[in-house]
Scaffold this motif. Structure first.
Motif, mmCIF file in Angstrom:
data_model
loop_
_atom_site.group_PDB
_atom_site.id
_atom_site.type_symbol
_atom_site.label_atom_id
_atom_site.label_comp_id
_atom_site.label_asym_id
_atom_site.label_seq_id
_atom_site.Cartn_x
_atom_site.Cartn_y
_atom_site.Cartn_z
ATOM 1 N N SER A 1 0.719 0.236 8.506
ATOM 2 C CA SER A 1 1.154 -0.022 7.134
ATOM 3 C C SER A 1 0.713 1.129 6.237
ATOM 4 O O SER A 1 -0.143 1.928 6.614
ATOM 5 C CB SER A 1 0.556 -1.344 6.639
ATOM 6 N N PRO A 2 1.279 1.229 5.027
ATOM 7 C CA PRO A 2 0.885 2.310 4.124
ATOM 8 C C PRO A 2 -0.606 2.330 3.799
ATOM 9 O O PRO A 2 -1.153 3.393 3.497
ATOM 10 C CB PRO A 2 1.722 2.024 2.867
ATOM 11 N N ASP A 3 -1.286 1.174 3.872
ATOM 12 C CA ASP A 3 -2.721 1.148 3.582
ATOM 13 C C ASP A 3 -3.576 1.370 4.830
ATOM 14 O O ASP A 3 -4.804 1.236 4.789
ATOM 15 C CB ASP A 3 -3.120 -0.171 2.910
ATOM 16 N N GLY A 4 -2.935 1.720 5.948
ATOM 17 C CA GLY A 4 -3.673 2.070 7.154
ATOM 18 C C GLY A 4 -3.894 0.957 8.144
ATOM 19 O O GLY A 4 -4.440 1.185 9.239
ATOM 20 N N ARG A 5 -3.519 -0.277 7.836
ATOM 21 C CA ARG A 5 -3.682 -1.381 8.786
ATOM 22 C C ARG A 5 -2.702 -1.203 9.952
ATOM 23 O O ARG A 5 -1.551 -0.826 9.759
ATOM 24 C CB ARG A 5 -3.438 -2.718 8.097
ATOM 25 N N LYS A 6 -3.189 -1.499 11.169
ATOM 26 C CA LYS A 6 -2.380 -1.297 12.367
ATOM 27 C C LYS A 6 -2.103 -2.623 13.076
ATOM 28 O O LYS A 6 -2.990 -3.464 13.197
ATOM 29 C CB LYS A 6 -3.083 -0.351 13.350
ATOM 30 N N PRO B 1 1.376 10.714 0.142
ATOM 31 C CA PRO B 1 1.221 9.378 0.733
ATOM 32 C C PRO B 1 0.466 9.379 2.061
ATOM 33 O O PRO B 1 -0.136 8.362 2.426
ATOM 34 C CB PRO B 1 2.671 8.924 0.922
ATOM 35 N N ALA B 2 0.473 10.501 2.780
ATOM 36 C CA ALA B 2 -0.193 10.565 4.081
ATOM 37 C C ALA B 2 -1.646 11.046 3.988
ATOM 38 O O ALA B 2 -2.330 11.112 5.009
ATOM 39 C CB ALA B 2 0.579 11.486 5.025
ATOM 40 N N THR C 1 8.051 5.147 8.283
ATOM 41 C CA THR C 1 8.866 3.987 7.933
ATOM 42 C C THR C 1 9.275 4.043 6.460
ATOM 43 O O THR C 1 8.693 4.799 5.666
ATOM 44 C CB THR C 1 8.110 2.680 8.216
ATOM 45 N N GLU C 2 10.248 3.233 6.103
ATOM 46 C CA GLU C 2 10.790 3.275 4.742
ATOM 47 C C GLU C 2 9.754 2.870 3.694
ATOM 48 O O GLU C 2 9.870 3.253 2.526
ATOM 49 C CB GLU C 2 12.023 2.375 4.643
ATOM 50 N N ASP C 3 8.738 2.099 4.085
ATOM 51 C CA ASP C 3 7.710 1.704 3.122
ATOM 52 C C ASP C 3 6.556 2.690 3.056
ATOM 53 O O ASP C 3 5.576 2.462 2.355
ATOM 54 C CB ASP C 3 7.179 0.297 3.443
#
Length: 279
Positions: free
Chosen positions: A238-243, A146-147, A221-223
Motif C-alpha cells: 500500500s502507499p503507506d508501506g503495509r504489505k 511518493p516513493a 499501482t494506481e493508488d
C-alpha cells in the motif's frame, strides 16, 4: 519512431498525444509508464532473446504488451520521449550493492531529459522501486516523491553512510540517493543504446546477476502503491508501506495473475533454473 508507433505506445500507457514536451507532460508520461509497463525479467527465465534495438524493444513492450528491465524500459521510453520532442541523452550507471560497492560498468541505463519549459531531469522507469516522477538534475536538496525522499549529488569516492566504498568517482559523476542511501552512480557523458549490450548480456547471463538468480514482475499501482509477483509469491504494498503477501497455488493461478494484474499473456510459467517457483 514513426507516428503510428508513437500513437501505439501512447495507447499502451494510456496517455493522449501531448501538444508540447513540457515538464508536466514528462511527469505524466513517467508515472503512467510505471503504472502500465511492468519492470520484469521474465525473458531471462523463458529463454527469450533480449535485443537492444528500437524496433525489437517496441515489438516487445508495445506489440506484445510486455515489460522488461532497465535497458529495455528506459531504452524504449527514451525513444518515445525523443519522438515527442524532448531532448534525451542516455547515461550509463553502476548500481550500489547491499555491501555499498558499485556494480559492473553499464549496470544501469538512465535518461537525462530536457524539456521546452526549462530544466534538466533524470527519468528512470526501469529501476523497479524508484521515484514515481523524474528527478531534477540540478537540485542538490531533498526531492520528495511518493516513493521516498531522493537526492542527486556529486559523486564522491566514499559517499557518507556507504560501507566499503572506495570506488573512484570522476568529475561530473552523480550519485542518486533514496532515503539517504545511494542507489546508483551515473556517468554524465552521452551514450547510445548499443553501448549497453555487454551490460545487458552480463545481467541476463551471469550467475552473479540477481536477475539470473530470481524472478520479478512489478509495477506501481494506481493508488501509488506497488504490486510484485516473484515467482509464485504475490506482494501488494500500500502507499503507506503495509504489505499483503499471498503464495499462489499452481501454474494456472500464476499465469492468471500475470494476465490480470500485469497484462502479460504467457503460455507457460517462467522458473529460475535450479530453484523453486518462489525464485
Amino acid at each position: 519512431m514513426n507516428s503510428a508507433q508513437v500513437d501505439a505506445y501512447l495507447r499502451r500507457i494510456g496517455v493522449d498525444h501531448p501538444a508540447w514536451p513540457t515538464v508536466d507532460v514528462l511527469r505524466e508520461l513517467h508515472l503512467r509508464h510505471l503504472q502500465t509497463v511492468p519492470f520484469e525479467n521474465l525473458s531471462i527465465h523463458l529463454g527469450e532473446e533480449i535485443v537492444l534495438e528500437e524496433k525489437r524493444l517496441l515489438d516487445k513492450i508495445v506489440g506484445a504488451h510486455r515489460g522488461g528491465f532497465c535497458y529495455e524500459l528506459n531504452g524504449a521510453f527514451g525513444a518515445l520521449l525523443g519522438a515527442l520532442g524532448f531532448d534525451v541523452t542516455l547515461l550509463a550507471g553502476r548500481v550500489y550493492g547491499e555491501d555499498g560497492r558499485l556494480g559492473v560498468p553499464y549496470d544501469h541505463l538512465v535518461l537525462w531529459v530536457r524539456t521546452v519549459d526549462g530544466g534538466d531531469w533524470l527519468a528512470d522507469v526501469g529501476f523497479g522501486a524508484h521515484s514515481h516522477y523524474p528527478l531534477a538534475v540540478g537540485e542538490r536538496g531533498e526531492q520528495v516523491d511518493p516513493a521516498g525522499v531522493f537526492r542527486v549529488v556529486e559523486a564522491r569516492a566514499d559517499p557518507a553512510g556507504v560501507r566499503g566504498g572506495g570506488d573512484s568517482a570522476e568529475f561530473g559523476d552523480l550519485d542518486v540517493l533514496r532515503d539517504g542511501r545511494p542507489r546508483y552512480r551515473l556517468e554524465v557523458r552521452p551514450r547510445v543504446l548499443g553501448d549497453f549490450v555487454v551490460g545487458a548480456w552480463w545481467n541476463s547471463t551471469s550467475p552473479a546477476s540477481h536477475f539470473v538468480r530470481s524472478l520479478v514482475c512489478s509495477r506501481v499501482t494506481e493508488d501509488g502503491g506497488r504490486i510484485t509477483l516473484s515467482g509464485g509469491r504475490l506482494t501488494v504494498t500500500s502507499p503507506d508501506g503495509r504489505k499483503e503477501v499471498a503464495d499462489l497455488v499452481g501454474d494456472e493461478e500464476v499465469l492468471e495473475t500475470y494476465r490480470d494484474r500485469f497484462g502479460i499473456e504467457l503460455d507457460r510459467v517462467p522458473t529460475v533454473a535450479g530453484a523453486g517457483q518462489d525464485g
